[in-house]
Design a protein around this motif. Structure first.
Motif, mmCIF file in Angstrom:
data_model
loop_
_atom_site.group_PDB
_atom_site.id
_atom_site.type_symbol
_atom_site.label_atom_id
_atom_site.label_comp_id
_atom_site.label_asym_id
_atom_site.label_seq_id
_atom_site.Cartn_x
_atom_site.Cartn_y
_atom_site.Cartn_z
ATOM 1 N N SER A 97 77.036 76.919 -33.671
ATOM 2 C CA SER A 97 75.827 78.180 -34.330
ATOM 3 C C SER A 97 74.486 77.472 -33.915
ATOM 4 O O SER A 97 74.321 76.473 -33.398
ATOM 5 C CB SER A 97 76.085 78.341 -35.825
ATOM 6 N N ASP A 98 73.475 78.484 -34.401
ATOM 7 C CA ASP A 98 72.025 77.914 -33.906
ATOM 8 C C ASP A 98 71.539 77.101 -35.311
ATOM 9 O O ASP A 98 70.588 77.442 -35.855
ATOM 10 C CB ASP A 98 71.019 79.220 -33.791
ATOM 11 N N TRP A 99 72.190 76.164 -35.795
ATOM 12 C CA TRP A 99 71.664 75.429 -37.018
ATOM 13 C C TRP A 99 70.429 74.692 -36.728
ATOM 14 O O TRP A 99 70.621 73.893 -35.881
ATOM 15 C CB TRP A 99 72.997 74.358 -37.337
ATOM 16 N N MET A 100 69.495 74.958 -37.473
ATOM 17 C CA MET A 100 68.242 74.372 -37.411
ATOM 18 C C MET A 100 67.439 74.493 -36.156
ATOM 19 O O MET A 100 66.891 73.635 -35.669
ATOM 20 C CB MET A 100 68.292 73.009 -38.054
ATOM 21 N N MET A 101 67.777 75.391 -35.397
ATOM 22 C CA MET A 101 67.465 75.563 -33.982
ATOM 23 C C MET A 101 65.824 76.104 -34.026
ATOM 24 O O MET A 101 65.617 77.097 -34.674
ATOM 25 C CB MET A 101 67.918 76.753 -33.396
ATOM 26 N N PRO A 102 64.826 75.280 -33.630
ATOM 27 C CA PRO A 102 63.530 75.664 -33.801
ATOM 28 C C PRO A 102 63.363 76.806 -32.754
ATOM 29 O O PRO A 102 63.680 77.054 -31.744
ATOM 30 C CB PRO A 102 62.713 74.285 -33.238
ATOM 31 N N ASP A 103 61.943 77.270 -33.058
ATOM 32 C CA ASP A 103 61.319 78.464 -32.181
ATOM 33 C C ASP A 103 60.694 77.734 -31.089
ATOM 34 O O ASP A 103 60.518 76.273 -30.945
ATOM 35 C CB ASP A 103 60.889 79.480 -32.884
ATOM 36 N N ASP A 104 60.083 78.322 -30.176
ATOM 37 C CA ASP A 104 59.247 77.771 -29.166
ATOM 38 C C ASP A 104 57.914 77.861 -29.499
ATOM 39 O O ASP A 104 56.932 77.366 -28.458
ATOM 40 C CB ASP A 104 59.658 78.743 -27.949
ATOM 41 N N THR A 105 57.367 77.905 -30.802
ATOM 42 C CA THR A 105 55.913 77.635 -31.070
ATOM 43 C C THR A 105 55.312 76.427 -31.065
ATOM 44 O O THR A 105 54.037 76.209 -30.724
ATOM 45 C CB THR A 105 55.883 78.296 -32.485
ATOM 46 N N GLY A 106 56.096 75.314 -31.162
ATOM 47 C CA GLY A 106 55.742 74.051 -31.018
ATOM 48 C C GLY A 106 54.844 73.727 -32.466
ATOM 49 O O GLY A 106 54.014 72.355 -32.285
ATOM 50 N N ASP A 107 54.755 74.447 -33.406
ATOM 51 C CA ASP A 107 54.141 74.061 -34.565
ATOM 52 C C ASP A 107 54.919 73.136 -35.313
ATOM 53 O O ASP A 107 55.787 72.380 -34.984
ATOM 54 C CB ASP A 107 53.948 75.318 -35.304
ATOM 55 N N ARG A 108 54.070 72.683 -36.522
ATOM 56 C CA ARG A 108 54.772 71.656 -37.282
ATOM 57 C C ARG A 108 56.145 71.563 -37.692
ATOM 58 O O ARG A 108 57.041 70.989 -37.691
ATOM 59 C CB ARG A 108 53.698 71.305 -38.450
ATOM 60 N N ARG A 109 56.318 73.003 -38.338
ATOM 61 C CA ARG A 109 57.806 73.173 -38.659
ATOM 62 C C ARG A 109 58.716 73.103 -37.469
ATOM 63 O O ARG A 109 59.960 72.575 -37.751
ATOM 64 C CB ARG A 109 57.843 74.782 -39.244
ATOM 65 N N SER A 110 58.382 73.552 -36.376
ATOM 66 C CA SER A 110 59.380 73.437 -35.348
ATOM 67 C C SER A 110 59.673 72.008 -34.866
ATOM 68 O O SER A 110 60.647 71.754 -34.515
ATOM 69 C CB SER A 110 58.697 74.205 -34.099
ATOM 70 N N ARG A 111 58.692 71.180 -34.933
ATOM 71 C CA ARG A 111 58.781 69.875 -34.577
ATOM 72 C C ARG A 111 59.551 69.096 -35.684
ATOM 73 O O ARG A 111 60.279 68.222 -35.428
ATOM 74 C CB ARG A 111 57.376 69.116 -34.747
ATOM 75 N N GLU A 112 59.413 69.639 -36.946
ATOM 76 C CA GLU A 112 60.226 68.783 -37.815
ATOM 77 C C GLU A 112 61.596 69.466 -37.914
ATOM 78 O O GLU A 112 62.556 68.495 -38.104
ATOM 79 C CB GLU A 112 59.510 69.323 -39.421
#
Length: 774
Positions: free
Chosen positions: A671-686
């Motif tokens: 599945s897409d577990w904890m898959m980040p988006d493409d924004t590159g913000d702090r949440r995505s990096r975490e």
């Protein structure tokens, strides 16, 4: 300061705030705000003085006594300032209706016609009430007993009176200019009596002074003191009488007071200025008839700041009464028949107003000099309570509060001093009192003062009172109470925290806002002290150590937003932030503990979608983590000595747990577990960091579990090798999570796959793909 005084003051505040719309109740002379606090101070003083084990210093007692007196002053002056005065007849109108109006009635009318004079009279009465206990001289058994004995002895023996001793026993015997005096013992008694009489006059207890003169066998002194009483004759005063059942025959037949007080006053002034009289006598007469001419004599007896205040106010009141009486012509009793025949023309209203304004300026200027007067005994003129009392008298409370607040901000007051808690408590309650009775107070100064008192309460451990006083901060109330709750850190358990929020509601604070701000402040503080999630990825196994206090603080910060349904959305947001940090730091056990304390209701929140999905992924992760731990626990239950049925049951459980864990992990990985988006913000990096840690960790743990169970469940070896296909499948992008740290985790996994492949050849043959055909 006694700890009970804090809560007692808070109780008074609570009671009076409930009646904040009832001005009469707040200003009640017995149950109003100021009298209640005055009584609390007095009770505290009495308790300390009567307790042998009290650790309250004399300095603290003196400050408490000054605070009690200041509340008494507020009660004395504030009711008149906040209520409409009753209509009174102007003294000129009284004389026009009745030229024989007694001076007592005229004096009352003069007082009521001037707001400032009325207040000064009230302040003088307050100074009488708060004066030191009057002295009582030693009892005497006769009038100038020792002098009389010497004179009688000389008369009997014919030897003549001893040189330097008076020859007569009349009251003026010492004042004839011949240098003669009383016997030493009588002279000492006279001095003590005069000093005692002054102390009674200073305390406004003239009747007791008169009685003391009679006991000292000096009725002429009693008559001199009673000369200060204004002439009163109710039968001719046109005064409305109270129907109290008392026979008015005495009023109809006679009068009271001094009908020739003007003459008496000038005589007292001459006596006070007579250098031939003993100083105690001069001071007594100066106190009985205060005036500018005798001020230097009266001032010599002033020891404390209150004495100086009393002297100045007594002169101001007396001089104002005299000046107004002169403008009226004095009436019949001061001016005689000539006044009736030549009534002075009344001044215009404009002239009256201008004269009153000029007198008010002069009176204010005179009182202002008390700010720097030198005192012999007691606190100095610049003591905070003396400054406060003078400001209250001059109706300058705003300036007073601003000055004290500026001193707090500038660090002019030592928080460690014994007076600091008392002073901050007084000024905090003064701000609240003035606000309750609708007297404007400077908002910034009030905030500074209340903040200082909140710090005093915190230092004294009075946690339960913080919400009440923080609530008085208005717009800053929530922020300040949240600051206090944040400062509790780990010292308060969850029940205490819940109770703290309950107190916030009781005192009108927005509980939801308090909870959110407190949680935010706590989280921010924890993140300031915790290491940042940068650098190499942690080892999950190596980091399951005992949590630090800061980590526990971050963990428990979520409690504030879990108590109320209205803050659950915020709790979900904060929970995801904290979970990302703990998991990104490899602190799985702390993250798991956080999940266990979160309310079940958070799972039903579906907006915003990305946050709800992230929380769902955490729940899935910990369900899988627990299932893997159960497999390990079940594996540890195997022992070499098992009967057939026991082994069969264990194997069934073992296989079932492995199947559950396998299916759950594979479902999560695909599945897409904890898959980040493409924004590159702090949440995505975490989120990327979390995937890079736990995707390889789950794959390796599942592979190790399947590989270790191959002897009991042979098909698990095939499943372990099939897992490699899932990892390699580009649809799931799992291999990206293995490529950090120079591919170390990928190397670990490839090595594990190699060992599984070799194990598949143990049954014979050389085809490594044969196992997939079984």
């Amino acid at each position: 300061m006694s700890e009970s005084l804090y809560s007692s003051c808070a109780d008074v505040l609570s009671v009076c705030q409930a009646a904040k719309d009832d001005l009469a109740a707040l200003l009640d002379p017995n149950t109003g705000f100021a009298p209640r606090l005055r009584q609390l101070c007095r009770d505290q003083i009495t308790e300390a003085e009567n307790s042998a084990s009290s650790d309250v210093s004399q300095e603290e007692l003196d400050v408490l006594r000054m605070e009690a007196n200041t509340w008494g002053l507020l009660q004395a002056v504030m009711p008149a300032r906040k209520t409409e005065p009753e209509p009174h007849i102007h003294p000129r109108t009284l004389l026009a209706k009745n030229p024989y109006t007694p001076t007592s009635t005229l004096a009352q009318a003069i007082m009521h016609s001037s707001v400032l004079l009325t207040e000064l009279v009230v302040v003088r009465e307050w100074l009488h009430e708060t004066a030191s206990q009057p002295q009582h001289p030693e009892a005497t058994t006769g009038y100038w007993k020792f002098t009389k004995h010497n004179i009688m002895q000389a008369l009997r023996t014919g030897s003549g009176v001893r040189e330097g001793l008076v020859k007569e026993l009349d009251p003026d015997a010492m004042n004839r200019g011949d240098g003669r005096s009383l016997a030493a013992d009588d002279a000492g008694s006279e001095k003590s009596l005069a000093q005692a009489l002054y102390s009674f006059v200073r305390a406004g207890r003239l009747d007791e002074a008169v009685e003391l003169c009679r006991k000292a066998h000096q009725p002429w002194r009693a008559a001199s003191i009673r000369g200060s009483l204004l002439f009163q004759w109710r039968a001719i005063a046109n005064e409305q009488r109270d129907d109290d059942g008392i026979d008015d025959a005495e009023d109809a037949e006679g009068w009271q007071g001094n009908p020739r007080r003007k003459l008496w006053k000038s005589t007292c002034a001459r006596a006070a200025l007579n250098p031939n009289l003993p100083d105690p006598e001069r001071i007594l007469y100066a106190a009985l008839a205060p005036c500018p001419q005798t001020f230097s004599v009266l001032k010599s007896a002033c020891r404390t700041w209150e004495d100086h205040l009393w002297a100045q106010i007594s002169i101001l009141c007396e001089e104002k009464q005299t000046a107004e009486m002169i403008k009226l012509g004095g009436g019949f009793w001061d001016g005689g028949l000539a006044v009736l025949e030549n009534t002075p023309s009344p001044p215009s209203q404009e002239e009256d107003a201008a004269e009153e304004e000029e007198w008010e300026r002069e009176a204010t200027s005179t009182l202002e000099t008390l700010g720097s007067v030198h005192v012999e005994d007691g606190p100095t003129a610049d003591h905070a309570f003396h400054v406060s009392q003078l400001a209250i008298i001059l109706d300058r409370t705003n300036s007073l509060l601003e000055t004290f607040a500026a001193g707090l901000k500038d660090g002019n007051f030592d928080p460690e001093s014994s007076e600091y808690p008392t002073m901050t408590r007084f000024f905090a309650h003064l701000c609240l009192y003035l606000r309750m009775i609708d007297i404007p107070v400077p908002p910034l100064a009030t905030q500074v003062i209340l903040e200082a008192y909140l710090q005093v309460l915190e230092a004294a451990g009075q946690r339960e009172l913080i919400a009440m006083y923080a609530g008085a901060l208005g717009d800053n109330a929530v922020e300040r109470y949240a600051m206090f709750l944040t400062s509790l850190e780990l010292t308060a358990d969850i029940n205490e925290r819940r109770l703290a929020l309950t107190r916030a509601r009781e005192h009108g604070l927005d509980v939801h806002r308090v909870a959110v701000v407190t949680a935010e402040r706590t989280i921010d503080r924890a993140f300031e002290l915790l290491p940042q999630m940068k650098g190499p990825l942690p080892s999950v196994i190596a980091l399951q150590a005992t949590p630090s206090d800061i980590e526990l603080l971050l963990l428990r910060s979520i409690e504030w937003t879990t108590f109320e349904d209205g803050t659950h959305n915020t709790a979900l947001e904060q929970a995801t932030v904290i979970l990302r940090y703990f998991l990104g730091a490899g602190r799985v056990s702390l993250a798991k503990n956080l999940m266990e304390v979160l309310p079940r209701e958070l799972a039903s929140i579906d907006q915003p979608e990305e946050r709800a999905t992230e929380y769902l992924h955490y729940r899935q992760f910990f369900t899988i983590w627990d299932s893997l731990d159960r497999v390990v626990q079940c594996q540890g239950l195997e022992v070499s000595i098992m009967n057939r049925d026991t082994r069969a049951a264990w194997l069934s459980d073992y296989k079932g747990l492995i199947d559950q864990a396998h299916d759950a992990v594979v479902k999560l990985l695909t599945s897409d577990w904890m898959m980040p988006d493409d924004t590159g913000d702090r949440r995505s990096r975490e989120l990327t960091r979390v995937r890079q840690i736990y995707v390889p960790e789950l794959v390796l743990r599942l592979h190790a579990m399947l590989y270790a169970s191959r002897e009991h469940v042979p098909e698990n070896l095939k499943r372990a090798l099939e897992l490699a296909n899932i990892v390699a499948d580009s649809r799931y992008k799992l291999y990206d999570d293995f490529l950090h740290l120079d591919g170390r985790r990928l190397g670990e996994y490839l090595d594990a796959v190699r060992r599984a492949t070799i194990a598949s050849l143990d049954g014979g043959g050389s085809d490594p793909f044969k196992i997939f055909l079984l």
